[in-house]
Design a protein around this motif. Structure first.
Motif, PDB file in Angstrom:
ATOM      1  N   ASP A  34      12.334 -45.175   6.149  1.00  0.00           N
ATOM      2  CA  ASP A  34      11.410 -45.855   7.047  1.00  0.00           C
ATOM      3  C   ASP A  34      12.022 -45.863   8.441  1.00  0.00           C
ATOM      4  O   ASP A  34      13.209 -46.168   8.587  1.00  0.00           O
ATOM      5  CB  ASP A  34      11.191 -47.293   6.562  1.00  0.00           C
ATOM      6  CG  ASP A  34      10.129 -48.036   7.345  1.00  0.00           C
ATOM      7  OD1 ASP A  34       9.466 -47.426   8.197  1.00  0.00           O
ATOM      8  OD2 ASP A  34       9.972 -49.235   7.103  1.00  0.00           O
ATOM      9  N   GLY A  35      11.231 -45.526   9.448  1.00  0.00           N
ATOM     10  CA  GLY A  35      11.752 -45.625  10.802  1.00  0.00           C
ATOM     11  C   GLY A  35      11.237 -44.531  11.704  1.00  0.00           C
ATOM     12  O   GLY A  35      10.180 -43.956  11.478  1.00  0.00           O
ATOM     13  N   THR A  36      12.046 -44.246  12.739  1.00  0.00           N
ATOM     14  CA  THR A  36      11.636 -43.339  13.798  1.00  0.00           C
ATOM     15  C   THR A  36      12.663 -42.228  13.984  1.00  0.00           C
ATOM     16  O   THR A  36      13.865 -42.491  14.022  1.00  0.00           O
ATOM     17  CB  THR A  36      11.479 -44.128  15.120  1.00  0.00           C
ATOM     18  OG1 THR A  36      10.526 -45.164  14.922  1.00  0.00           O
ATOM     19  CG2 THR A  36      11.013 -43.230  16.248  1.00  0.00           C
ATOM     20  N   PHE A  47      16.316 -45.582  11.740  1.00  0.00           N
ATOM     21  CA  PHE A  47      15.787 -44.980  10.526  1.00  0.00           C
ATOM     22  C   PHE A  47      16.593 -45.489   9.334  1.00  0.00           C
ATOM     23  O   PHE A  47      17.816 -45.372   9.311  1.00  0.00           O
ATOM     24  CB  PHE A  47      15.857 -43.456  10.593  1.00  0.00           C
ATOM     25  CG  PHE A  47      15.225 -42.785   9.420  1.00  0.00           C
ATOM     26  CD1 PHE A  47      13.856 -42.576   9.375  1.00  0.00           C
ATOM     27  CD2 PHE A  47      15.988 -42.384   8.338  1.00  0.00           C
ATOM     28  CE1 PHE A  47      13.265 -41.972   8.278  1.00  0.00           C
ATOM     29  CE2 PHE A  47      15.411 -41.776   7.240  1.00  0.00           C
ATOM     30  CZ  PHE A  47      14.041 -41.581   7.217  1.00  0.00           C
ATOM     31  N   THR A  48      15.927 -46.068   8.348  1.00  0.00           N
ATOM     32  CA  THR A  48      16.620 -46.604   7.175  1.00  0.00           C
ATOM     33  C   THR A  48      16.349 -45.736   5.949  1.00  0.00           C
ATOM     34  O   THR A  48      15.275 -45.156   5.804  1.00  0.00           O
ATOM     35  CB  THR A  48      16.195 -48.051   6.863  1.00  0.00           C
ATOM     36  OG1 THR A  48      14.785 -48.077   6.612  1.00  0.00           O
ATOM     37  CG2 THR A  48      16.539 -48.984   8.012  1.00  0.00           C
ATOM     38  N   PRO A  77      21.639 -39.992  18.717  1.00  0.00           N
ATOM     39  CA  PRO A  77      21.429 -38.541  18.688  1.00  0.00           C
ATOM     40  C   PRO A  77      22.094 -37.918  17.466  1.00  0.00           C
ATOM     41  O   PRO A  77      23.129 -38.402  17.001  1.00  0.00           O
ATOM     42  CB  PRO A  77      22.109 -38.056  19.976  1.00  0.00           C
ATOM     43  CG  PRO A  77      22.245 -39.263  20.839  1.00  0.00           C
ATOM     44  CD  PRO A  77      22.347 -40.429  19.922  1.00  0.00           C
ATOM     45  N   PHE A  78      21.520 -36.837  16.963  1.00  0.00           N
ATOM     46  CA  PHE A  78      22.056 -36.186  15.768  1.00  0.00           C
ATOM     47  C   PHE A  78      23.529 -35.823  15.932  1.00  0.00           C
ATOM     48  O   PHE A  78      24.300 -35.886  14.982  1.00  0.00           O
ATOM     49  CB  PHE A  78      21.269 -34.916  15.436  1.00  0.00           C
ATOM     50  CG  PHE A  78      19.816 -35.137  15.093  1.00  0.00           C
ATOM     51  CD1 PHE A  78      19.290 -36.407  14.874  1.00  0.00           C
ATOM     52  CD2 PHE A  78      18.964 -34.057  14.990  1.00  0.00           C
ATOM     53  CE1 PHE A  78      17.953 -36.588  14.560  1.00  0.00           C
ATOM     54  CE2 PHE A  78      17.618 -34.229  14.674  1.00  0.00           C
ATOM     55  CZ  PHE A  78      17.122 -35.496  14.464  1.00  0.00           C
ATOM     56  N   GLN A  79      23.963 -35.425  17.141  1.00  0.00           N
ATOM     57  CA  GLN A  79      25.349 -35.021  17.383  1.00  0.00           C
ATOM     58  C   GLN A  79      26.270 -36.191  17.749  1.00  0.00           C
ATOM     59  O   GLN A  79      27.468 -35.994  17.927  1.00  0.00           O
ATOM     60  CB  GLN A  79      25.400 -33.968  18.500  1.00  0.00           C
ATOM     61  CG  GLN A  79      24.698 -32.674  18.148  1.00  0.00           C
ATOM     62  CD  GLN A  79      25.375 -31.945  16.993  1.00  0.00           C
ATOM     63  OE1 GLN A  79      26.587 -31.805  16.967  1.00  0.00           O
ATOM     64  NE2 GLN A  79      24.586 -31.475  16.044  1.00  0.00           N
ATOM     65  N   ASP A  80      25.724 -37.393  17.886  1.00  0.00           N
ATOM     66  CA  ASP A  80      26.509 -38.588  18.232  1.00  0.00           C
ATOM     67  C   ASP A  80      25.921 -39.763  17.450  1.00  0.00           C
ATOM     68  O   ASP A  80      25.443 -40.732  18.014  1.00  0.00           O
ATOM     69  CB  ASP A  80      26.446 -38.836  19.738  1.00  0.00           C
ATOM     70  CG  ASP A  80      27.374 -39.939  20.193  1.00  0.00           C
ATOM     71  OD1 ASP A  80      28.330 -40.262  19.464  1.00  0.00           O
ATOM     72  OD2 ASP A  80      27.138 -40.492  21.278  1.00  0.00           O
ATOM     73  N   LEU A  81      25.987 -39.644  16.138  1.00  0.00           N
ATOM     74  CA  LEU A  81      25.220 -40.487  15.221  1.00  0.00           C
ATOM     75  C   LEU A  81      26.044 -41.647  14.681  1.00  0.00           C
ATOM     76  O   LEU A  81      27.237 -41.510  14.424  1.00  0.00           O
ATOM     77  CB  LEU A  81      24.752 -39.606  14.058  1.00  0.00           C
ATOM     78  CG  LEU A  81      23.805 -40.176  13.030  1.00  0.00           C
ATOM     79  CD1 LEU A  81      22.508 -40.627  13.670  1.00  0.00           C
ATOM     80  CD2 LEU A  81      23.527 -39.122  11.962  1.00  0.00           C
ATOM     81  N   THR A  82      25.388 -42.778  14.503  1.00  0.00           N
ATOM     82  CA  THR A  82      25.986 -43.945  13.860  1.00  0.00           C
ATOM     83  C   THR A  82      25.202 -44.223  12.579  1.00  0.00           C
ATOM     84  O   THR A  82      23.969 -44.282  12.611  1.00  0.00           O
ATOM     85  CB  THR A  82      25.917 -45.171  14.789  1.00  0.00           C
ATOM     86  OG1 THR A  82      26.643 -44.878  15.981  1.00  0.00           O
ATOM     87  CG2 THR A  82      26.508 -46.399  14.130  1.00  0.00           C
ATOM     88  N   VAL A  83      25.915 -44.376  11.461  1.00  0.00           N
ATOM     89  CA  VAL A  83      25.276 -44.635  10.170  1.00  0.00           C
ATOM     90  C   VAL A  83      25.910 -45.877   9.555  1.00  0.00           C
ATOM     91  O   VAL A  83      27.047 -45.847   9.095  1.00  0.00           O
ATOM     92  CB  VAL A  83      25.424 -43.439   9.200  1.00  0.00           C
ATOM     93  CG1 VAL A  83      24.684 -43.730   7.895  1.00  0.00           C
ATOM     94  CG2 VAL A  83      24.941 -42.149   9.831  1.00  0.00           C
ATOM     95  N   THR A  84      25.182 -46.970   9.579  1.00  0.00           N
ATOM     96  CA  THR A  84      25.628 -48.199   8.928  1.00  0.00           C
ATOM     97  C   THR A  84      25.218 -48.084   7.469  1.00  0.00           C
ATOM     98  O   THR A  84      24.045 -47.850   7.170  1.00  0.00           O
ATOM     99  CB  THR A  84      24.966 -49.424   9.589  1.00  0.00           C
ATOM    100  OG1 THR A  84      25.260 -49.386  10.993  1.00  0.00           O
ATOM    101  CG2 THR A  84      25.475 -50.712   8.986  1.00  0.00           C
ATOM    102  N   HIS A  85      26.180 -48.237   6.549  1.00  0.00           N
ATOM    103  CA  HIS A  85      25.869 -47.931   5.148  1.00  0.00           C
ATOM    104  C   HIS A  85      26.518 -48.919   4.178  1.00  0.00           C
ATOM    105  O   HIS A  85      27.478 -49.604   4.523  1.00  0.00           O
ATOM    106  CB  HIS A  85      26.343 -46.515   4.812  1.00  0.00           C
ATOM    107  CG  HIS A  85      27.835 -46.372   4.954  1.00  0.00           C
ATOM    108  ND1 HIS A  85      28.434 -46.158   6.162  1.00  0.00           N
ATOM    109  CD2 HIS A  85      28.826 -46.454   4.048  1.00  0.00           C
ATOM    110  CE1 HIS A  85      29.748 -46.094   5.988  1.00  0.00           C
ATOM    111  NE2 HIS A  85      30.010 -46.273   4.710  1.00  0.00           N
ATOM    112  N   LYS A  86      25.950 -48.927   2.972  1.00  0.00           N
ATOM    113  CA  LYS A  86      26.502 -49.712   1.866  1.00  0.00           C
ATOM    114  C   LYS A  86      26.243 -48.950   0.570  1.00  0.00           C
ATOM    115  O   LYS A  86      25.142 -48.444   0.341  1.00  0.00           O
ATOM    116  CB  LYS A  86      25.860 -51.087   1.793  1.00  0.00           C
ATOM    117  CG  LYS A  86      26.442 -51.934   0.675  1.00  0.00           C
ATOM    118  CD  LYS A  86      25.876 -53.338   0.650  1.00  0.00           C
ATOM    119  CE  LYS A  86      26.560 -54.142  -0.440  1.00  0.00           C
ATOM    120  NZ  LYS A  86      26.091 -55.502  -0.496  1.00  0.00           N
TER     121      LYS A  86
END
Length: 169
Positions: A34-36, A47-48, A77-86
């Motif tokens: 879900d997201g943009t 985007f989740t 940006p795809f080349q400077d991406l942050t992914v918060t995860h669990k």
């Protein structure tokens, strides 16, 4: 014969910006997003992704993922991406070694073509079948940073700790 996957999506695409939801289900996995995504700027905006493993042998015949879930939020940006995860599971097993109630969470980053993953893995216990080791491996924690560039995966700062004992790897 191939794996059957059911897909569903609902959203809008305006000025190269995709906004909406998707779902995918197979016998191995359920995933929802879900997201943009700004396709013109090659960037995620909140985007989740949520996934649940249905097939415990999804990764390998010698590894078992029991009641495993994953959630992530992608930003930037795809080349400077942050992914918060669990990532969490009831149990993960490799051969005869079992890790009870493992979980990890953090913020992974992609800069250019390289990834940096924080590791903060905790578990209730590790069961090896060796009575002495099993007595010690209660409440283990594996922390550090894992890096991936191309086909090279490494870490310079891994620490394994259990109550009363620690090791730098």
């Amino acid at each position: 014969t191939g794996e059957v996957v059911a897909l569903g999506a609902n959203g809008t695409l305006r000025n190269s910006v995709l906004q909406g939801r998707f779902g995918a289900t197979s016998s191995a996995l359920i995933a929802n997003g879900d997201g943009t995504i700004d396709l013109g700027k090659n960037a995620f905006d909140g985007f989740t992704l949520n996934a649940q493993v249905l097939d415990p042998k999804l990764l390998s015949d010698s590894a078992t993922l029991s009641d495993t879930t994953f959630s992530a939020r992608f930003d930037g940006p795809f080349q400077d991406l942050t992914v918060t995860h669990k990532l969490a599971a009831r149990e993960i097993a490799f051969g005869t070694t079992r890790i009870a109630v493992p979980s990890t969470q953090g913020i992974a980053r992609r800069i250019g073509t390289a990834w940096t993953f924080p590791l903060n893995l905790v578990a209730a216990r590790v069961i090896t079948g060796n009575a002495e080791a099993d007595r010690i491996l209660v409440g283990p924690r594996l922390t550090g940073t894992v890096q991936l560039a191309g086909n090279r995966l490494w870490s310079n700062d891994l620490t394994l700790a259990v109550p009363g004992l620690g090791a730098r790897l």
